[in-house]
Motif scaffolding. Structure first.
Motif, PDB file in Angstrom:
ATOM      1  N   THR A   1      23.571  97.487-106.158  1.00 16.61           N
ATOM      2  CA  THR A   1      24.159  96.305-106.781  1.00 16.61           C
ATOM      3  C   THR A   1      24.121  95.164-105.766  1.00 16.61           C
ATOM      4  O   THR A   1      24.438  95.358-104.586  1.00 16.61           O
ATOM      5  N   GLN A   2      23.716  93.998-106.223  1.00 19.11           N
ATOM      6  CA  GLN A   2      23.531  92.863-105.330  1.00 19.11           C
ATOM      7  C   GLN A   2      24.861  92.186-105.039  1.00 19.11           C
ATOM      8  O   GLN A   2      25.628  91.873-105.966  1.00 19.11           O
ATOM      9  N   VAL A   3      25.103  91.938-103.766  1.00 22.61           N
ATOM     10  CA  VAL A   3      26.244  91.131-103.332  1.00 22.61           C
ATOM     11  C   VAL A   3      25.690  89.921-102.592  1.00 22.61           C
ATOM     12  O   VAL A   3      24.930  90.068-101.632  1.00 22.61           O
ATOM     13  N   THR A   4      26.062  88.742-103.052  1.00 20.01           N
ATOM     14  CA  THR A   4      25.614  87.508-102.421  1.00 20.01           C
ATOM     15  C   THR A   4      26.834  86.689-102.037  1.00 20.01           C
ATOM     16  O   THR A   4      27.683  86.406-102.890  1.00 20.01           O
ATOM     17  N   VAL A   5      26.904  86.336-100.765  1.00 18.24           N
ATOM     18  CA  VAL A   5      28.028  85.551-100.264  1.00 18.24           C
ATOM     19  C   VAL A   5      27.510  84.179 -99.858  1.00 18.24           C
ATOM     20  O   VAL A   5      26.644  84.080 -98.984  1.00 18.24           O
ATOM     21  N   SER A   6      28.019  83.166-100.481  1.00 21.74           N
ATOM     22  CA  SER A   6      27.573  81.797-100.187  1.00 21.74           C
ATOM     23  C   SER A   6      28.477  81.167 -99.135  1.00 21.74           C
ATOM     24  O   SER A   6      29.666  81.455 -99.055  1.00 21.74           O
ATOM     25  N   SER A   7      27.881  80.298 -98.341  1.00 23.83           N
ATOM     26  CA  SER A   7      28.651  79.659 -97.256  1.00 23.83           C
ATOM     27  C   SER A   7      29.312  78.372 -97.726  1.00 23.83           C
ATOM     28  O   SER A   7      29.085  77.895 -98.817  1.00 23.83           O
TER      29      SER A   7
ATOM     30  N   MET B   1      30.741 110.967 -99.299  1.00 20.75           N
ATOM     31  CA  MET B   1      30.117 109.907-100.091  1.00 20.75           C
ATOM     32  C   MET B   1      30.218 108.621 -99.289  1.00 20.75           C
ATOM     33  O   MET B   1      31.132 108.459 -98.470  1.00 20.75           O
ATOM     34  N   GLY B   2      29.266 107.752 -99.527  1.00 18.78           N
ATOM     35  CA  GLY B   2      29.248 106.552 -98.712  1.00 18.78           C
ATOM     36  C   GLY B   2      28.636 105.358 -99.409  1.00 18.78           C
ATOM     37  O   GLY B   2      28.077 105.456-100.503  1.00 18.78           O
ATOM     38  N   TRP B   3      28.782 104.239 -98.748  1.00 19.94           N
ATOM     39  CA  TRP B   3      28.168 102.983 -99.164  1.00 19.94           C
ATOM     40  C   TRP B   3      27.199 102.534 -98.068  1.00 19.94           C
ATOM     41  O   TRP B   3      27.561 102.512 -96.891  1.00 19.94           O
ATOM     42  N   PHE B   4      26.013 102.204 -98.493  1.00 19.47           N
ATOM     43  CA  PHE B   4      24.998 101.637 -97.622  1.00 19.47           C
ATOM     44  C   PHE B   4      24.711 100.222 -98.114  1.00 19.47           C
ATOM     45  O   PHE B   4      25.038  99.869 -99.246  1.00 19.47           O
ATOM     46  N   ARG B   5      24.044  99.447 -97.261  1.00 18.24           N
ATOM     47  CA  ARG B   5      23.563  98.148 -97.712  1.00 18.24           C
ATOM     48  C   ARG B   5      22.229  97.851 -97.039  1.00 18.24           C
ATOM     49  O   ARG B   5      21.933  98.354 -95.963  1.00 18.24           O
ATOM     50  N   GLN B   6      21.463  97.033 -97.742  1.00 21.10           N
ATOM     51  CA  GLN B   6      20.172  96.613 -97.198  1.00 21.10           C
ATOM     52  C   GLN B   6      19.989  95.135 -97.475  1.00 21.10           C
ATOM     53  O   GLN B   6      19.897  94.720 -98.642  1.00 21.10           O
ATOM     54  N   ALA B   7      19.958  94.370 -96.416  1.00 20.20           N
ATOM     55  CA  ALA B   7      19.692  92.937 -96.532  1.00 20.20           C
ATOM     56  C   ALA B   7      18.187  92.707 -96.544  1.00 20.20           C
ATOM     57  O   ALA B   7      17.414  93.545 -96.067  1.00 20.20           O
ATOM     58  N   LEU B   8      17.798  91.581 -97.061  1.00 23.66           N
ATOM     59  CA  LEU B   8      16.376  91.260 -97.169  1.00 23.66           C
ATOM     60  C   LEU B   8      15.728  91.299 -95.800  1.00 23.66           C
ATOM     61  O   LEU B   8      16.197  90.657 -94.848  1.00 23.66           O
ATOM     62  N   GLY B   9      14.658  92.067 -95.675  1.00 28.20           N
ATOM     63  CA  GLY B   9      13.927  92.145 -94.423  1.00 28.20           C
ATOM     64  C   GLY B   9      14.557  93.022 -93.364  1.00 28.20           C
ATOM     65  O   GLY B   9      14.071  93.071 -92.227  1.00 28.20           O
ATOM     66  N   LYS B  10      15.640  93.717 -93.717  1.00 30.16           N
ATOM     67  CA  LYS B  10      16.312  94.564 -92.734  1.00 30.16           C
ATOM     68  C   LYS B  10      16.352  96.004 -93.211  1.00 30.16           C
ATOM     69  O   LYS B  10      16.136  96.302 -94.383  1.00 30.16           O
ATOM     70  N   GLN B  11      16.638  96.898 -92.283  1.00 31.07           N
ATOM     71  CA  GLN B  11      16.757  98.306 -92.628  1.00 31.07           C
ATOM     72  C   GLN B  11      18.079  98.581 -93.332  1.00 31.07           C
ATOM     73  O   GLN B  11      19.063  97.863 -93.126  1.00 31.07           O
ATOM     74  N   ARG B  12      18.069  99.627 -94.135  1.00 34.59           N
ATOM     75  CA  ARG B  12      19.304 100.048 -94.795  1.00 34.59           C
ATOM     76  C   ARG B  12      20.273 100.558 -93.739  1.00 34.59           C
ATOM     77  O   ARG B  12      19.884 101.283 -92.817  1.00 34.59           O
TER      78      ARG B  12
ATOM     79  N   THR C   1      25.704  89.602 -97.257  1.00 34.26           N
ATOM     80  CA  THR C   1      24.786  89.534 -98.392  1.00 34.26           C
ATOM     81  C   THR C   1      23.747  90.646 -98.288  1.00 34.26           C
ATOM     82  O   THR C   1      23.071  90.786 -97.268  1.00 34.26           O
ATOM     83  N   ALA C   2      23.659  91.459 -99.326  1.00 32.70           N
ATOM     84  CA  ALA C   2      22.746  92.607 -99.319  1.00 32.70           C
ATOM     85  C   ALA C   2      22.811  93.297-100.678  1.00 32.70           C
ATOM     86  O   ALA C   2      23.682  92.995-101.500  1.00 32.70           O
ATOM     87  N   VAL C   3      21.897  94.233-100.867  1.00 33.26           N
ATOM     88  CA  VAL C   3      22.035  95.177-101.973  1.00 33.26           C
ATOM     89  C   VAL C   3      22.848  96.353-101.445  1.00 33.26           C
ATOM     90  O   VAL C   3      22.528  96.911-100.394  1.00 33.26           O
ATOM     91  N   TYR C   4      23.903  96.692-102.167  1.00 30.05           N
ATOM     92  CA  TYR C   4      24.798  97.775-101.773  1.00 30.05           C
ATOM     93  C   TYR C   4      24.513  99.014-102.612  1.00 30.05           C
ATOM     94  O   TYR C   4      24.419  98.925-103.843  1.00 30.05           O
TER      95      TYR C   4
END
Length: 118
Positions: free
Chosen positions: A112-118, A34-45, A90-93
């Motif tokens: 699930t969306q993860v957003t990290v603010s600077s 089992m695993g976790w992937f992420r996909q940021a806006l405009g990028k590949q998973r 920051t990405a959808v996980y």
């Protein structure tokens, strides 16, 4: 019927932590891995972390030392502890299950969306 349901995403400041959970039903938790992937806006998973049935783990270089994948077999839940988060995280996980250990990931959660603010 197999279902994977993620939770735990949200907004966090850089340097903070989040723990993602993935509740599995059906046969998903008997998967080879089992695993976790992420996909940021405009990028590949991309694959972030994987845990194999024997318990061994692998991580993407970008998260090594910061993220930890684990599983609770009794609760049929997969976790991703994320520390020292940066805006680049920051990405959808997505949680995913790979039944046989090949190249195909058979089941996916809704993300699930993860957003990290600077």
């Amino acid at each position: 019927q197999v279902q994977l349901v993620e939770s735990g995403g949200g907004l966090v400041q850089a340097g903070g932590s989040l723990r993602l959970s993935c509740a599995a039903s059906g046969s998903a938790f008997r998967s080879n891995r089992m695993g976790w992937f992420r996909q940021a806006l405009g990028k590949q998973r991309e694959l972030v972390a994987v845990i194999i049935s024997g318990g061994s783990t692998n991580y993407a270089d970008s998260v090594k030392g910061r993220f930890t994948i684990s599983r609770d077999n009794a609760r049929k839940t997969l976790y991703l502890q994320m520390n020292s988060l940066s805006p680049e995280d920051t990405a959808v996980y997505y949680c995913a299950a790979n039944l046989y250990g090949g190249t195909v990931w058979n089941y996916w959660g809704q993300g699930t969306q993860v957003t990290v603010s600077s």
